[in-house]
Design a protein around this motif. Structure first.
Motif, PDB file in Angstrom:
ATOM      1  N   GLU A   8     -15.569  16.552  24.990  1.00 42.12           N
ATOM      2  CA  GLU A   8     -14.716  15.663  24.208  1.00 42.12           C
ATOM      3  C   GLU A   8     -15.505  14.672  23.360  1.00 42.12           C
ATOM      4  OE1 GLU A   8     -12.065  13.784  26.875  1.00 42.12           O
ATOM      5  OE2 GLU A   8     -10.981  15.625  27.409  1.00 42.12           O
ATOM      6  N   ASP A   9     -16.747  14.403  23.728  1.00 47.01           N
ATOM      7  CA  ASP A   9     -17.511  13.409  22.958  1.00 47.01           C
ATOM      8  C   ASP A   9     -18.526  14.047  22.009  1.00 47.01           C
ATOM      9  OD1 ASP A   9     -19.495  14.284  24.650  1.00 47.01           O
ATOM     10  OD2 ASP A   9     -20.210  12.287  25.180  1.00 47.01           O
ATOM     11  N   MET A  10     -18.312  15.322  21.689  1.00 44.45           N
ATOM     12  CA  MET A  10     -19.193  15.989  20.715  1.00 44.45           C
ATOM     13  C   MET A  10     -18.727  15.641  19.298  1.00 44.45           C
ATOM     14  SD  MET A  10     -20.128  19.692  22.329  1.00 44.45           S
ATOM     15  CE  MET A  10     -21.111  19.836  23.819  1.00 44.45           C
ATOM     16  N   ASN A  11     -19.251  14.554  18.793  1.00 42.91           N
ATOM     17  CA  ASN A  11     -18.853  14.029  17.484  1.00 42.91           C
ATOM     18  C   ASN A  11     -19.716  14.669  16.396  1.00 42.91           C
ATOM     19  OD1 ASN A  11     -18.000  12.559  15.305  1.00 42.91           O
ATOM     20  ND2 ASN A  11     -18.325  10.555  16.249  1.00 42.91           N
ATOM     21  N   TRP A  12     -19.306  15.847  15.941  1.00 44.50           N
ATOM     22  CA  TRP A  12     -20.092  16.583  14.947  1.00 44.50           C
ATOM     23  C   TRP A  12     -20.122  15.870  13.596  1.00 44.50           C
ATOM     24  CZ3 TRP A  12     -23.118  20.220  16.825  1.00 44.50           C
ATOM     25  CH2 TRP A  12     -22.762  20.856  18.008  1.00 44.50           C
ATOM     26  N   ILE A  13     -19.062  15.126  13.289  1.00 42.15           N
ATOM     27  CA  ILE A  13     -19.023  14.401  12.011  1.00 42.15           C
ATOM     28  C   ILE A  13     -20.150  13.372  11.959  1.00 42.15           C
ATOM     29  CG2 ILE A  13     -17.648  12.882  10.538  1.00 42.15           C
ATOM     30  CD1 ILE A  13     -16.612  15.715  10.661  1.00 42.15           C
ATOM     31  N   ALA A  14     -20.425  12.729  13.093  1.00 43.44           N
ATOM     32  CA  ALA A  14     -21.446  11.674  13.127  1.00 43.44           C
ATOM     33  C   ALA A  14     -22.840  12.206  12.843  1.00 43.44           C
ATOM     34  CB  ALA A  14     -21.418  10.970  14.477  1.00 43.44           C
ATOM     35  N   ILE A  15     -23.091  13.475  13.147  1.00 47.59           N
ATOM     36  CA  ILE A  15     -24.414  14.045  12.876  1.00 47.59           C
ATOM     37  C   ILE A  15     -24.375  15.008  11.685  1.00 47.59           C
ATOM     38  CG2 ILE A  15     -25.178  13.803  15.262  1.00 47.59           C
ATOM     39  CD1 ILE A  15     -24.732  16.834  15.587  1.00 47.59           C
ATOM     40  N   SER A  16     -23.313  14.942  10.896  1.00 48.50           N
ATOM     41  CA  SER A  16     -23.217  15.838   9.727  1.00 48.50           C
ATOM     42  C   SER A  16     -24.332  15.627   8.708  1.00 48.50           C
ATOM     43  CB  SER A  16     -21.841  15.690   9.058  1.00 48.50           C
ATOM     44  OG  SER A  16     -21.567  14.340   8.752  1.00 48.50           O
ATOM     45  N   PRO A  17     -24.839  14.397   8.473  1.00 52.74           N
ATOM     46  CA  PRO A  17     -25.983  14.264   7.540  1.00 52.74           C
ATOM     47  C   PRO A  17     -27.198  15.063   8.016  1.00 52.74           C
ATOM     48  CG  PRO A  17     -24.972  12.133   7.895  1.00 52.74           C
ATOM     49  CD  PRO A  17     -24.349  13.071   8.881  1.00 52.74           C
ATOM     50  N   GLU A  18     -27.474  15.023   9.318  1.00 52.44           N
ATOM     51  CA  GLU A  18     -28.595  15.785   9.859  1.00 52.44           C
ATOM     52  C   GLU A  18     -28.363  17.286   9.701  1.00 52.44           C
ATOM     53  OE1 GLU A  18     -28.516  11.946  12.323  1.00 52.44           O
ATOM     54  OE2 GLU A  18     -27.136  13.217  11.245  1.00 52.44           O
ATOM     55  N   LEU A  19     -27.145  17.725   9.951  1.00 49.36           N
ATOM     56  CA  LEU A  19     -26.826  19.151   9.834  1.00 49.36           C
ATOM     57  C   LEU A  19     -26.951  19.623   8.383  1.00 49.36           C
ATOM     58  CD1 LEU A  19     -23.716  19.351  12.207  1.00 49.36           C
ATOM     59  CD2 LEU A  19     -26.093  19.961  12.714  1.00 49.36           C
ATOM     60  N   ILE A  20     -26.556  18.783   7.448  1.00 44.97           N
ATOM     61  CA  ILE A  20     -26.674  19.131   6.027  1.00 44.97           C
ATOM     62  C   ILE A  20     -28.144  19.284   5.639  1.00 44.97           C
ATOM     63  CG2 ILE A  20     -26.389  18.201   3.679  1.00 44.97           C
ATOM     64  CD1 ILE A  20     -23.713  17.043   4.644  1.00 44.97           C
ATOM     65  N   LEU A  21     -28.978  18.366   6.103  1.00 49.24           N
ATOM     66  CA  LEU A  21     -30.407  18.448   5.778  1.00 49.24           C
ATOM     67  C   LEU A  21     -31.040  19.675   6.416  1.00 49.24           C
ATOM     68  CD1 LEU A  21     -31.919  14.845   5.853  1.00 49.24           C
ATOM     69  CD2 LEU A  21     -31.161  16.193   3.915  1.00 49.24           C
ATOM     70  N   MET A  22     -30.650  20.009   7.639  1.00 45.84           N
ATOM     71  CA  MET A  22     -31.193  21.200   8.287  1.00 45.84           C
ATOM     72  C   MET A  22     -30.804  22.456   7.509  1.00 45.84           C
ATOM     73  SD  MET A  22     -30.564  20.336  12.330  1.00 45.84           S
ATOM     74  CE  MET A  22     -31.144  21.943  12.859  1.00 45.84           C
ATOM     75  N   ALA A  23     -29.549  22.535   7.083  1.00 44.18           N
ATOM     76  CA  ALA A  23     -29.095  23.691   6.304  1.00 44.18           C
ATOM     77  C   ALA A  23     -29.838  23.772   4.979  1.00 44.18           C
ATOM     78  CB  ALA A  23     -27.586  23.595   6.063  1.00 44.18           C
ATOM     79  N   THR A  24     -30.051  22.613   4.344  1.00 46.09           N
ATOM     80  CA  THR A  24     -30.790  22.581   3.078  1.00 46.09           C
ATOM     81  C   THR A  24     -32.232  23.034   3.290  1.00 46.09           C
ATOM     82  OG1 THR A  24     -29.430  20.702   2.370  1.00 46.09           O
ATOM     83  CG2 THR A  24     -31.422  21.145   1.106  1.00 46.09           C
ATOM     84  N   SER A  25     -32.830  22.604   4.397  1.00 45.65           N
ATOM     85  CA  SER A  25     -34.202  22.997   4.704  1.00 45.65           C
ATOM     86  C   SER A  25     -34.336  24.514   4.838  1.00 45.65           C
ATOM     87  CB  SER A  25     -34.654  22.309   5.990  1.00 45.65           C
ATOM     88  OG  SER A  25     -35.950  22.709   6.361  1.00 45.65           O
ATOM     89  N   PHE A  26     -33.396  25.147   5.538  1.00 45.31           N
ATOM     90  CA  PHE A  26     -33.434  26.608   5.693  1.00 45.31           C
ATOM     91  C   PHE A  26     -33.167  27.309   4.354  1.00 45.31           C
ATOM     92  CE2 PHE A  26     -31.927  25.663  10.232  1.00 45.31           C
ATOM     93  CZ  PHE A  26     -33.229  25.537  10.662  1.00 45.31           C
ATOM     94  N   LEU A  27     -32.284  26.718   3.546  1.00 41.06           N
ATOM     95  CA  LEU A  27     -32.001  27.279   2.228  1.00 41.06           C
ATOM     96  C   LEU A  27     -33.245  27.267   1.347  1.00 41.06           C
ATOM     97  CD1 LEU A  27     -30.036  28.317   0.033  1.00 41.06           C
ATOM     98  CD2 LEU A  27     -29.510  25.914  -0.485  1.00 41.06           C
TER      99      LEU A  27
END
Length: 511
Positions: A8-27
């Motif tokens: 219930e406390d998996m707040n994916w929105i709060a770490i979305s900037p990190e996820l975006i950068l990781m996706a950009t890095s792989f791209l």
């Protein structure tokens, strides 16, 4: 033993900037596979798009993030991460700092570099590690995050070594370009010392776990407050080792010797990025550990941090006086500024932590601007960043010289620049806790620093230009210098407004 995972406390929105950068890095790595896209222009635009998206999202998350005032629970992902305004503030610092290294791509990576995509990808992964470190609510998460950005920076510091063939022998050193040799030395020193620092840090974390029975930062603070059995030698030794490990990362004396050599040999965009981002990431963790987890042990750790802060300020400023290489001078300057920042930890109060946040925000723009000018003025070879390259810059490029003068005056702490108020708020926080002596010593150290900052200004305005010196710039770097100059002036004119924002971003202590 069972692992209880709270879904219930998996707040994916709060770490979305990190996820975006990781996706950009792989791209970016995928773009590098196609020759047409493996160029600085394409890679830099893709990296900038990812950073700007993450930056805008972080601004949005900063507004709604839990604060001390609202009392909301900041913990998420089973208390492995903490989402509060403190962590989101550091996100903004890391992302803005990374733009400097991206915008510098008009000259770096160089055309003969074969690993352009890896450069941008590693840079973004370093930012991801720093962002997770600032959010860490668990010592294990903190260590993994620290290693993510450290390993990325080890590689980036040696990027100039790509000018070699990779098959050089020790006897070939005289035939290699100076940049290659310096970059190899930089990355090896940083790798070895960083590995020792990480080993010391993780050993300290292990002892902290052995003494308290947990690795959760906020829970450690509660246990030390409520359970007298946690006040034991294992905790004390673990605390000391953790501080030593983090002291390497922020270049506190006597753990600073690697800094000038690594800063000089690393590519200037990476040096500029490291000078602020690495320091900010480590201080984010230091603040969480000492302000949240270890306030009960203040009588034990405060005298040691007091002494390290004073020695760091004095050694950094005195050593900088004797440097003719601007990057080495700014490296020792960074050592001294780490000492000033540590005063905020010594104060161990809301004002102390807020002053650290304000100081790092100011230091961001001072160093971004200074390294941007250094990058545009630097040449080739061993004397590429000599202070003598700034001779007569005021006649060749008066606006750039004026901006560099502003950065130097702000780093020295002259009013009404933002650098003055950065130091002032740190000093006031210390005085409020009756630490007058450290404030007096910090002022004396600042007076020593005036000499080497003014030396660059004297070179620009009171010496004739050398004929072979040229300035290479583009619109991006010019914009970076302009924005940094404006930020220093605005934060210097309205310091109380920004200090109030910093006060709203301090981490909350669990009760």
């Amino acid at each position: 033993m069972t692992a209880n995972i709270n879904l219930e406390d998996m707040n994916w929105i709060a770490i979305s900037p990190e996820l975006i950068l990781m996706a950009t890095s792989f791209l970016l790595l995928l773009m590098g596979l196609k020759k047409a896209f493996n160029e600085n222009s394409y890679l830099a635009k893709a990296a900038t798009a990812g950073i700007v998206t993450a930056l805008l999202l972080s601004c949005y998350l900063w507004i709604g993030a839990p604060t001390v005032a609202d009392g909301a629970d900041p913990e998420m992902f089973s208390r492995a991460l903490i989402n509060d305004r403190f962590s989101q503030t550091f996100n903004l610092i890391f992302l803005v700092m990374s733009l400097f290294a991206i915008i510098a791509s008009f000259r770096y990576p160089k055309p003969d570099h074969q690993n352009k995509a890896e450069y941008f990808s590693l840079l973004l992964m370093a930012v991801v590690g720093m962002m997770f470190l600032a959010k860490s609510g668990n010592l294990i998460t903190a260590f993994i995050s620290l290693e993510i950005f450290s390993i990325s920076l080890y590689i980036l510091c040696g990027f100039n070594a790509k000018h070699g063939t990779g098959r050089e022998q020790p006897g070939d050193v005289d035939n290699l370009p100076w940049e290659t040799v310096a970059s190899q030395e930089s990355t090896v020193k940083y790798l070895l010392i960083g590995a020792f620092a990480s080993a010391i840090l993780v050993y300290g974390m292990a002892l902290m776990y052995a003494g308290t029975g947990t690795t959760e930062i906020r829970l450690i603070g509660k246990l030390l407050q409520e359970n007298p059995y946690t006040h034991n030698p294992l905790v004390y030794i673990g605390m000391a080792l953790m501080f030593c490990g983090l002291a390497f990362k922020v270049s506190l004396v006597p753990f600073h010797s690697w800094t000038p050599d690594v800063y000089q040999g690393a590519p200037t965009p990476i040096t500029g990025f490291m000078s602020v981002a690495t320091k900010a990431a480590a201080f984010a963790l230091i603040a969480r550990v000492f302000y949240i987890a270890l306030p009960e042990l203040q009588e034990i750790w405060m005298p040691f941090l007091f002494g390290v802060s004073v020695i760091t300020m004095l050694v950094g400023n005195i050593a900088a006086i004797f440097q003719d290489d601007v990057k080495r001078m700014l490296a020792y300057s960074g050592v001294a500024h780490a000492g000033y920042l540590l005063i905020g930890i010594v104060a161990n109060s809301q004002d102390g932590v807020a002053s650290i946040i304000f100081y790092l925000a100011v230091y961001l723009f001072m160093n971004v601007g200074a390294f941007a000018v250094v990058f545009m003025v630097e040449g080739e070879g061993k004397g590429s960043n000599s202070i003598y390259r700034f001779k007569g810059l005021a006649k060749r490029n008066p606006l750039m010289a004026a901006a560099m003068s502003l950065f130097m005056l702000s780093l020295a702490g002259f009013p009404p620049t933002a650098g003055f108020f950065g130091k002032l708020y740190v000093f006031v926080a210390a005085i409020k806790q009756d630490y007058v002596l450290i404030t007096v010593l910090a002022v004396l150290a600042s007076m020593i620093a005036v000499y080497f900052y003014l030396r660059i200004i004297v070179m620009m305005y009171f010496h004739e230009s050398e004929p072979e010196t040229e300035v290479v710039s583009n619109r991006g770097m010019t914009a970076l210098v302009t924005v940094s100059s404006a930020a220093i002036l605005v934060m210097g004119i309205f310091p109380s407004t920004f200090m109030q924002l910093a006060l709203s971003a301090i981490p909350s202590i669990p009760h």
